[in-house]
Write a protein that holds these residues in place. Structure first.
Motif, PDB file in Angstrom:
ATOM      1  N   TYR A   6       0.002  -5.767   6.634  1.00  0.00           N
ATOM      2  CA  TYR A   6       1.055  -4.857   7.078  1.00  0.00           C
ATOM      3  C   TYR A   6       1.103  -3.667   6.129  1.00  0.00           C
ATOM      4  N   ARG A   7       1.177  -2.458   6.701  1.00  0.00           N
ATOM      5  CA  ARG A   7       1.311  -1.265   5.861  1.00  0.00           C
ATOM      6  C   ARG A   7       2.756  -0.798   5.909  1.00  0.00           C
ATOM      7  N   CYS A   8       3.272  -0.518   4.731  1.00  0.00           N
ATOM      8  CA  CYS A   8       4.657  -0.083   4.602  1.00  0.00           C
ATOM      9  C   CYS A   8       4.757   1.395   4.981  1.00  0.00           C
ATOM     10  N   SER A   9       5.712   1.743   5.824  1.00  0.00           N
ATOM     11  CA  SER A   9       5.911   3.137   6.223  1.00  0.00           C
ATOM     12  C   SER A   9       6.571   3.944   5.115  1.00  0.00           C
ATOM     13  N   ARG A  12       3.565   2.992   1.648  1.00  0.00           N
ATOM     14  CA  ARG A  12       2.160   2.898   2.064  1.00  0.00           C
ATOM     15  C   ARG A  12       1.429   1.677   1.496  1.00  0.00           C
ATOM     16  N   ALA A  13       2.141   0.798   0.821  1.00  0.00           N
ATOM     17  CA  ALA A  13       1.498  -0.398   0.270  1.00  0.00           C
ATOM     18  C   ALA A  13       1.095  -1.330   1.409  1.00  0.00           C
ATOM     19  N   CYS A  30       7.872  -5.343   3.035  1.00  0.00           N
ATOM     20  CA  CYS A  30       6.900  -4.827   2.066  1.00  0.00           C
ATOM     21  C   CYS A  30       7.022  -5.579   0.741  1.00  0.00           C
ATOM     22  N   GLU A  31       5.863  -5.996   0.212  1.00  0.00           N
ATOM     23  CA  GLU A  31       5.852  -6.720  -1.060  1.00  0.00           C
ATOM     24  C   GLU A  31       6.279  -5.834  -2.221  1.00  0.00           C
ATOM     25  N   ARG A  32       5.937  -4.547  -2.124  1.00  0.00           N
ATOM     26  CA  ARG A  32       6.192  -3.646  -3.249  1.00  0.00           C
ATOM     27  C   ARG A  32       7.640  -3.155  -3.284  1.00  0.00           C
ATOM     28  N   CYS A  33       8.129  -2.609  -2.131  1.00  0.00           N
ATOM     29  CA  CYS A  33       9.462  -1.983  -2.161  1.00  0.00           C
ATOM     30  C   CYS A  33      10.500  -2.750  -1.350  1.00  0.00           C
ATOM     31  N   GLY A  34      10.067  -3.766  -0.623  1.00  0.00           N
ATOM     32  CA  GLY A  34      11.029  -4.572   0.127  1.00  0.00           C
ATOM     33  C   GLY A  34      11.448  -3.963   1.452  1.00  0.00           C
TER      34      GLY A  34
END
Ligand SMILES: [Zn+2]
Length: 96
Positions: A6-9, A12-13, A30-34
Motif C-alpha cells: 500500500y502506498r500512502c497518499s 508516499r511510504a 501507513c506504517e510510517r505516518c499512520g
C-alpha cells in the motif's frame, strides 16, 4: 498468503502486509505516518525457490571461491589419510 503493498497518499511510504486474499481490499494504515489514506499498489511478484534452484542461480565465481576455500582445508589434503595410518615401514601388526 500473498503480500500486499500500500502506498500512502500523505507521505508516499510503502507498507507491505501479508494477508489472506479475503483481506486484499481491506484498508491498511501507513506504517510510517499512520495515515488511513493508502492505496493498494501492484507489487512485483515474489518467487519461492528451492535451495537447489538458489544454488543453480549463484554466480559461477562462487564455485571457484568455494573450491579455493576447500583446497585450503585440512580435510582436502590427500596426505592427511596417509599420515593418519602411521609409519608404513613398520609393517602390518602381527596376527596373534
Ligand atoms: Zn504515510
Amino acid at each position: 498468503m500473498p503480500i500486499y503493498e500500500y502506498r500512502c497518499s500523505d507521505c508516499r511510504a510503502v507498507t507491505s502486509v501479508m494477508a489472506p486474499i479475503s483481506r486484499a481490499n481491506a484498508p491498511c494504515p501507513c506504517e510510517r505516518c499512520g495515515s488511513e489514506r493508502t492505496r493498494r499498489i501492484v507489487s512485483r511478484p515474489s518467487v519461492h525457490l528451492s535451495n537447489l534452484s538458489k544454488l543453480e542461480r549463484l554466480d559461477p565465481k562462487y564455485d571457484k571461491m568455494v573450491d579455493r576455500a576447500m583446497e585450503n582445508t585440512r580435510g582436502a589434503d590427500p596426505d592427511r589419510l596417509i599420515n593418519r595410518r602411521g609409519d608404513i615401514s613398520k609393517g602390518l601388526p602381527d596376527k596373534t
